[in-house]
Design a protein around this motif. Structure first.
Motif, short mmCIF file in Angstrom:
data_model
loop_
_atom_site.label_atom_id
_atom_site.label_comp_id
_atom_site.label_asym_id
_atom_site.label_seq_id
_atom_site.Cartn_x
_atom_site.Cartn_y
_atom_site.Cartn_z
N VAL A 150 0.86 -1.18 0.00
CA VAL A 150 0.00 0.00 0.00
C VAL A 150 0.89 1.23 0.00
CG1 VAL A 150 -1.85 1.24 1.19
CG2 VAL A 150 -1.75 -1.26 1.32
N ILE A 151 0.59 2.18 -0.87
CA ILE A 151 1.40 3.39 -1.02
C ILE A 151 0.49 4.60 -0.89
CG2 ILE A 151 3.07 4.59 -2.50
CD1 ILE A 151 2.76 1.70 -4.15
N ASP A 152 0.67 5.35 0.18
CA ASP A 152 -0.16 6.54 0.41
C ASP A 152 -1.66 6.22 0.29
OD1 ASP A 152 2.11 8.12 0.80
OD2 ASP A 152 2.29 8.51 -1.36
N GLY A 153 -2.04 5.09 0.87
CA GLY A 153 -3.44 4.69 0.89
C GLY A 153 -3.94 3.98 -0.34
N GLN A 154 -3.06 3.76 -1.33
CA GLN A 154 -3.46 3.11 -2.57
C GLN A 154 -2.73 1.78 -2.76
OE1 GLN A 154 -5.98 4.46 -4.46
NE2 GLN A 154 -6.04 5.98 -2.81
N ILE A 155 -3.43 0.79 -3.27
CA ILE A 155 -2.83 -0.51 -3.54
C ILE A 155 -1.83 -0.37 -4.69
CG2 ILE A 155 -3.32 -2.85 -4.41
CD1 ILE A 155 -5.98 -2.72 -2.91
N HIS A 156 -0.72 -1.07 -4.59
CA HIS A 156 0.33 -1.04 -5.62
C HIS A 156 -0.28 -1.16 -7.01
CE1 HIS A 156 3.94 -2.05 -7.88
NE2 HIS A 156 4.69 -1.92 -6.80
N PRO A 157 0.05 -0.26 -7.92
CA PRO A 157 -0.61 -0.22 -9.24
C PRO A 157 -0.37 -1.46 -10.11
CG PRO A 157 1.30 1.25 -9.20
CD PRO A 157 1.05 0.82 -7.79
N GLU A 158 0.65 -2.25 -9.81
CA GLU A 158 0.93 -3.43 -10.62
C GLU A 158 0.11 -4.65 -10.20
OE1 GLU A 158 2.89 -3.63 -13.33
OE2 GLU A 158 3.22 -1.47 -13.14
N PHE A 159 -0.56 -4.58 -9.06
CA PHE A 159 -1.34 -5.73 -8.58
C PHE A 159 -2.66 -5.83 -9.34
CE2 PHE A 159 0.65 -5.20 -4.08
CZ PHE A 159 1.89 -5.57 -4.59
N TYR A 196 -5.00 -5.48 -0.14
CA TYR A 196 -6.32 -4.97 0.22
C TYR A 196 -6.60 -5.15 1.71
CZ TYR A 196 -11.34 -4.14 0.25
OH TYR A 196 -12.58 -3.63 0.54
N TYR A 197 -6.11 -6.24 2.27
CA TYR A 197 -6.33 -6.49 3.69
C TYR A 197 -5.65 -5.41 4.53
CZ TYR A 197 -6.67 -8.79 8.20
OH TYR A 197 -6.94 -9.07 9.53
N PHE A 198 -4.43 -5.06 4.19
CA PHE A 198 -3.73 -3.99 4.91
C PHE A 198 -4.49 -2.67 4.75
CE2 PHE A 198 -0.11 -6.88 4.83
CZ PHE A 198 0.51 -6.61 6.04
N LYS A 199 -4.95 -2.40 3.54
CA LYS A 199 -5.69 -1.16 3.31
C LYS A 199 -6.98 -1.13 4.13
CE LYS A 199 -7.74 1.72 -0.30
NZ LYS A 199 -8.08 1.86 -1.74
N SER A 200 -7.64 -2.28 4.24
CA SER A 200 -8.89 -2.36 5.00
C SER A 200 -8.67 -2.10 6.49
CB SER A 200 -9.55 -3.73 4.81
OG SER A 200 -8.84 -4.75 5.51
N LEU A 201 -7.44 -2.32 6.96
CA LEU A 201 -7.09 -2.06 8.35
C LEU A 201 -6.78 -0.59 8.60
CD1 LEU A 201 -4.76 -5.13 9.09
CD2 LEU A 201 -7.17 -4.86 9.74
N GLY A 202 -6.68 0.18 7.51
CA GLY A 202 -6.40 1.60 7.64
C GLY A 202 -4.95 1.96 7.41
N CYS A 203 -4.14 0.99 6.96
CA CYS A 203 -2.72 1.27 6.72
C CYS A 203 -2.56 2.15 5.48
CB CYS A 203 -1.95 -0.03 6.51
SG CYS A 203 -1.91 -1.12 7.96
#
Length: 241
Positions: A150-159, A196-203
């Motif tokens: 996760v980069i600045d709240g966004q999932i890596h663009p290559e995923f 996505y799981y990390f993002k869902s945790l608020g990371c």
């Protein structure tokens, strides 16, 4: 009117039950360990005083016991080379033991942007892109790995959603309250779903550590994996009572 209120209460309770069940179902896919840096002594370990690689969690556990310590948590950290030396940056006790790797190549480590996890001397945790890393002399521990999840709240663009690239994976993120969270997938998972799981945790930022070889030791969760042959290890210890 009373019947309506009772009905609403029953509905809310039912919905709460659904959400709790869903949460448990999701968490069953992951082993999650949260670290409060104000209360827990998170460090990175590579070699013992004899200049020998710890290698496995078991070796680190034996070392802690010999030094009147209790191992509370351990997990493999950044990626490593064939000789078990760190791949990319490694800082231990404010000393750079392996330099930052900014080269271009293939493999997960080089899936740009990759990144660095570090702890400052003031016990703050930071995850940043490799290109943004600066050593200001106030970094106590650091490990480089890749890709960023996760980069600045966004999932890596290559995923890619639905990718068939499945593997056991582990990673680290930083929660909004500054706590560090380590995650190990209990089942094979693709990069997108893991991120996505990390993002869902608020990371806002999270870093991939490794896959397939990933191991964790968390006795409080009855999760005991002490094998492996790693480079650097994350660990938390405390003094024996």
């Amino acid at each position: 009117m009373m019947k309506v209120k009772i009905g609403l209460i029953v509905l809310i309770i039912a919905l709460a039950g659904v959400f709790v069940s869903a949460k448990i179902a999701v968490d069953d896919q992951f082993l999650v360990y949260k670290v409060d840096l104000k209360k827990q002594d998170l460090k990175l370990y590579w070699k013992n005083k004899k200049n020998e690689n710890f290698g496995s969690i078991q070796n680190l556990k034996l070392w802690t016991e010999q030094n009147n310590l209790v191992l509370e948590f351990a997990m493999n950290a950044g990626m490593y080379k064939k000789d078990n030396s760190p791949q990319g940056l490694y800082i231990e006790k404010n000393k750079v033991l392996a330099p930052l790797d900014t080269t271009q190549s293939s493999g997960n480590f080089y899936l740009k942007p990759n990144g660095v996890f570090y702890l400052t001397l003031k016990r703050n945790a930071v995850i940043c892109k490799t290109e943004d890393f600066r050593n200001n002399g106030q970094i106590e521990y650091a490990t480089q790995s890749g890709p960023m999840l996760v980069i600045d709240g966004q999932i890596h663009p290559e995923f890619k959603k639905g990718s068939a690239n499945l593997n056991i994976r582990n990673g680290v993120g930083i929660l909004p309250d500054g706590k560090v969270i380590f995650v190990l997938s209990k089942k094979e998972i693709n990069f997108y779903d893991f991120a996505y799981y990390f993002k869902s945790l608020g990371c806002k930022n999270a870093l991939y550590l490794d896959g397939f070889v990933s191991r964790a030791y968390i006795p409080s969760e009855n999760w005991i994996q002490t094998d492996g042959n790693f480079g650097v290890l994350f660990a938390i210890t405390k003094k024996k009572k």
